[in-house]
Scaffold this motif. Structure first.
Motif, PDB file in Angstrom:
ATOM      1  N   LEU A  36       0.818  -1.201   0.000  1.00 63.34           N
ATOM      2  CA  LEU A  36       0.000   0.000   0.000  1.00 63.34           C
ATOM      3  C   LEU A  36       0.859   1.260   0.000  1.00 63.34           C
ATOM      4  O   LEU A  36       1.720   1.451   0.867  1.00 63.34           O
ATOM      5  CB  LEU A  36      -0.912   0.018   1.233  1.00 63.34           C
ATOM      6  CG  LEU A  36      -1.933  -1.117   1.358  1.00 63.34           C
ATOM      7  CD1 LEU A  36      -2.802  -0.910   2.583  1.00 63.34           C
ATOM      8  CD2 LEU A  36      -2.806  -1.212   0.100  1.00 63.34           C
TER       9      LEU A  36
ATOM     10  N   LEU B 283      -3.373   0.821  -3.994  1.00 60.70           N
ATOM     11  CA  LEU B 283      -3.926   2.004  -3.329  1.00 60.70           C
ATOM     12  C   LEU B 283      -3.945   3.205  -4.263  1.00 60.70           C
ATOM     13  O   LEU B 283      -4.915   3.970  -4.283  1.00 60.70           O
ATOM     14  CB  LEU B 283      -3.126   2.320  -2.068  1.00 60.70           C
ATOM     15  CG  LEU B 283      -3.628   3.516  -1.251  1.00 60.70           C
ATOM     16  CD1 LEU B 283      -5.065   3.289  -0.782  1.00 60.70           C
ATOM     17  CD2 LEU B 283      -2.715   3.778  -0.053  1.00 60.70           C
TER      18      LEU B 283
ATOM     19  N   SER C 241       2.202  -2.007   4.346  1.00 59.17           N
ATOM     20  CA  SER C 241       2.546  -0.650   3.943  1.00 59.17           C
ATOM     21  C   SER C 241       3.886  -0.671   3.215  1.00 59.17           C
ATOM     22  O   SER C 241       4.726  -1.542   3.449  1.00 59.17           O
ATOM     23  CB  SER C 241       2.618   0.279   5.156  1.00 59.17           C
ATOM     24  OG  SER C 241       3.789   0.018   5.921  1.00 59.17           O
TER      25      SER C 241
ATOM     26  N   LEU D 135     -10.676   2.691   4.434  1.00 54.73           N
ATOM     27  CA  LEU D 135     -10.186   3.730   3.532  1.00 54.73           C
ATOM     28  C   LEU D 135     -11.190   4.873   3.437  1.00 54.73           C
ATOM     29  O   LEU D 135     -10.812   6.054   3.461  1.00 54.73           O
ATOM     30  CB  LEU D 135      -9.903   3.140   2.154  1.00 54.73           C
ATOM     31  CG  LEU D 135      -9.380   4.113   1.089  1.00 54.73           C
ATOM     32  CD1 LEU D 135      -8.132   4.843   1.570  1.00 54.73           C
ATOM     33  CD2 LEU D 135      -9.101   3.375  -0.220  1.00 54.73           C
TER      34      LEU D 135
ATOM     35  N   GLU E 281      -5.763   0.708   9.608  1.00 53.35           N
ATOM     36  CA  GLU E 281      -6.099   2.123   9.770  1.00 53.35           C
ATOM     37  C   GLU E 281      -4.857   2.950  10.111  1.00 53.35           C
ATOM     38  O   GLU E 281      -4.680   4.052   9.589  1.00 53.35           O
ATOM     39  CB  GLU E 281      -7.179   2.321  10.841  1.00 53.35           C
ATOM     40  CG  GLU E 281      -7.618   3.767  10.953  1.00 53.35           C
ATOM     41  CD  GLU E 281      -9.023   3.936  11.498  1.00 53.35           C
ATOM     42  OE1 GLU E 281      -9.393   5.078  11.794  1.00 53.35           O
ATOM     43  OE2 GLU E 281      -9.746   2.927  11.612  1.00 53.35           O
TER      44      GLU E 281
ATOM     45  N   LEU F 255      -2.971   3.441   6.780  1.00 51.67           N
ATOM     46  CA  LEU F 255      -3.595   4.381   5.850  1.00 51.67           C
ATOM     47  C   LEU F 255      -3.499   5.812   6.361  1.00 51.67           C
ATOM     48  O   LEU F 255      -3.286   6.747   5.580  1.00 51.67           O
ATOM     49  CB  LEU F 255      -5.051   3.990   5.599  1.00 51.67           C
ATOM     50  CG  LEU F 255      -5.257   2.715   4.780  1.00 51.67           C
ATOM     51  CD1 LEU F 255      -6.742   2.370   4.692  1.00 51.67           C
ATOM     52  CD2 LEU F 255      -4.661   2.854   3.382  1.00 51.67           C
TER      53      LEU F 255
END
Length: 464
Positions: free
Chosen positions: A326, A333, A359, A397, A450, A453
């Motif tokens: 991501l 993403l 990530s 998201l 979370e 993001l």
């Protein structure tokens, strides 16, 4: 007009000297550039020298702006200033202070004196917005600095490496290069022959192998990331042949070149993918799980087998099985964000398919961990500890972006649009956990979705 002042201070788990040296290395600016902003370093000298300059390109939609800053008041081990010579602000003076706390900790203090353009009108319209953006940017910068220095301290007593990287122009390879250089390692790109003219650097063609293998002598490690994209373009016989050949044959030819060196590298970290496991519903999968069935599992198995041949030359081989990486700068993403930002995002198919994500910062930190950990070999899952399903990804998201996500892409529509790829990559999934990384002491920066993001999108200081 009155100047405005912004300050942020954080405790860093490294000495002031380490903090200064980290900022002075190539790649530091790129490590500090927030991924949600379009900022590119156009020119700049390596190191921190009095009077040296950096030139940035800022992009917002169709608009481009150049920002030129000069390093002044350079105090080795203690800090420096960046003074805007040309750019978006009427005045910008950024002071970086690195204050010792003890031998293992320091205080990072960023102090910015700035003046917005357009005088009184600029202040009325942009003052609150500018302060909010500075808070977003410097929260990201301080978090990244602390995490990167924590990683440096973990491996500081090990020798610095010369690392050859294939696929270094991709969004993972680019980020990895910047991480490696700020950690004090040297990166030697292995680029396609058509893209590079420096005869002192290795070049390669997946169909022919490394074309000048003698340039790899003295390399300590190789990270192999190159391969035909599986998510770009509709799958047909030609596309599938390129996907498999670029991984199996390309890896085999690279390995042959490494094994022929007088002194082969100590470690090869070769990319693979959690596609190895195939669609497995709610089954929890780790590195001990069997291969699945289908095109992608077959490709991943052949890919890993080609890399494992290098073990015959005494090279430690790690097969890094990537999950969904991501980042706003590339991958899944980046493709999702435009729709979600306008409230048009939604669940794909049933929404029950597993999404084993990681990530970008954790992915590249895990690659470095694999390079530096002599006891890691074989398959290593590069996924976060907590996989989700597509419904949860959609919900989180949308919450982070403060947007609705009421749309739904029916399974039939996905199959019509993407064909076989939809069945293997979009409408089915798996729940893969990183047991080897966790068992080897790897610490995730963003272990839950979370948190990841919010960090990636600059929403860390917000609440849901």
């Amino acid at each position: 007009m009155t100047d405005q002042i912004f300050e942020k201070t954080s405790r860093i788990p490294a000495s002031a000297r380490d903090l200064y040296e980290w900022h002075s290395r190539p790649g530091a600016f790129s490590r500090l550039a927030p991924p949600w902003q379009q900022v590119r370093l156009r020119a700049g000298s390596t190191g921190l020298r009095e009077g040296s300059r950096v030139v940035l390109e800022l992009k917002s939609g169709p608009f481009h702006r150049t920002w030129v800053a000069e390093h002044r008041n350079v105090r080795p081990g203690l800090g420096f200033q960046d003074i805007q010579l040309e750019g978006p602000f009427a005045r910008w003076e950024h002071t970086h202070d690195f204050a010792p706390v003890d031998e293992m900790h320091s205080e990072l203090r960023d102090s910015i004196t700035y003046r917005l353009p357009a005088g009184v009108l600029g202040n009325l319209v942009g003052s609150d917005f500018a302060r909010h953006q500075l808070q977003r940017v410097f929260t990201y910068r301080h978090d990244t600095t602390a995490d990167d220095l924590r990683l440096f301290v973990r491996f500081r007593n090990l020798p610095r490496l010369r690392v050859a990287v294939t696929g270094g122009r991709g969004f993972i390879g680019t980020a990895l290069t910047h991480l490696l250089t700020t950690q004090g390692h040297t990166v030697v790109p292995i680029d396609r022959a058509a893209r590079i003219e420096n005869p002192s650097l290795p070049t390669w063609n997946p169909d022919d192998g490394v074309l000048n293998p003698e340039t790899l002598e003295g390399i300590d490690a190789v990270v192999h990331l190159a391969g035909e994209s599986v998510s770009e373009g509709r799958w047909n016989h030609a596309k599938k042949r390129r996907i498999r050949s670029s991984r199996e044959q390309g890896t085999a030819r690279l390995v042959t070149s490494l094994m022929e060196l007088k002194q082969p590298p100590k470690v090869l970290v070769s990319a693979s993918a959690i596609g190895f496991y195939g669609p497995r519903g709610d089954e929890i999968l780790d590195e001990q799980s069997d291969r699945g069935t289908g095109f992608l599992p077959e490709v991943a198995e052949a890919w890993e087998a080609a890399a494992q041949v290098a073990a015959g030359a005494g090279i430690r081989v790690v097969n890094s099985r990537f999950g969904v990486v991501l980042s706003p700068t590339g991958g899944a993403l980046a493709k999702m964000l435009p729709l979600f930002k306008v409230g048009a995002g939604g669940v794909l198919g049933s929404g029950r398919q597993g999404v084993s994500w990681i990530s970008l910062d954790d992915a590249i930190a895990a690659l470095l961990h694999c390079l530096m950990s002599a006891d890691l070999e074989g398959p290593v899952n590069l996924t976060a500890p907590h996989p989700v399903d597509n419904r949860e990804l959609t919900k989180v998201l949308a919450r982070v972006l403060h947007r609705p996500a009421l749309a739904r892409v029916p399974s039939l529509a996905a199959r019509v649009a993407f064909g076989e790829m939809a069945e293997e990559m979009l409408l089915t999934g798996s729940r893969v956990v990183p047991n080897k990384l966790l068992g080897n002491g790897f610490e995730f920066r963003q272990p839950d979705l979370e948190t990841a993001l919010r960090h990636l999108l600059g929403r860390t200081d917000e609440t849901g």
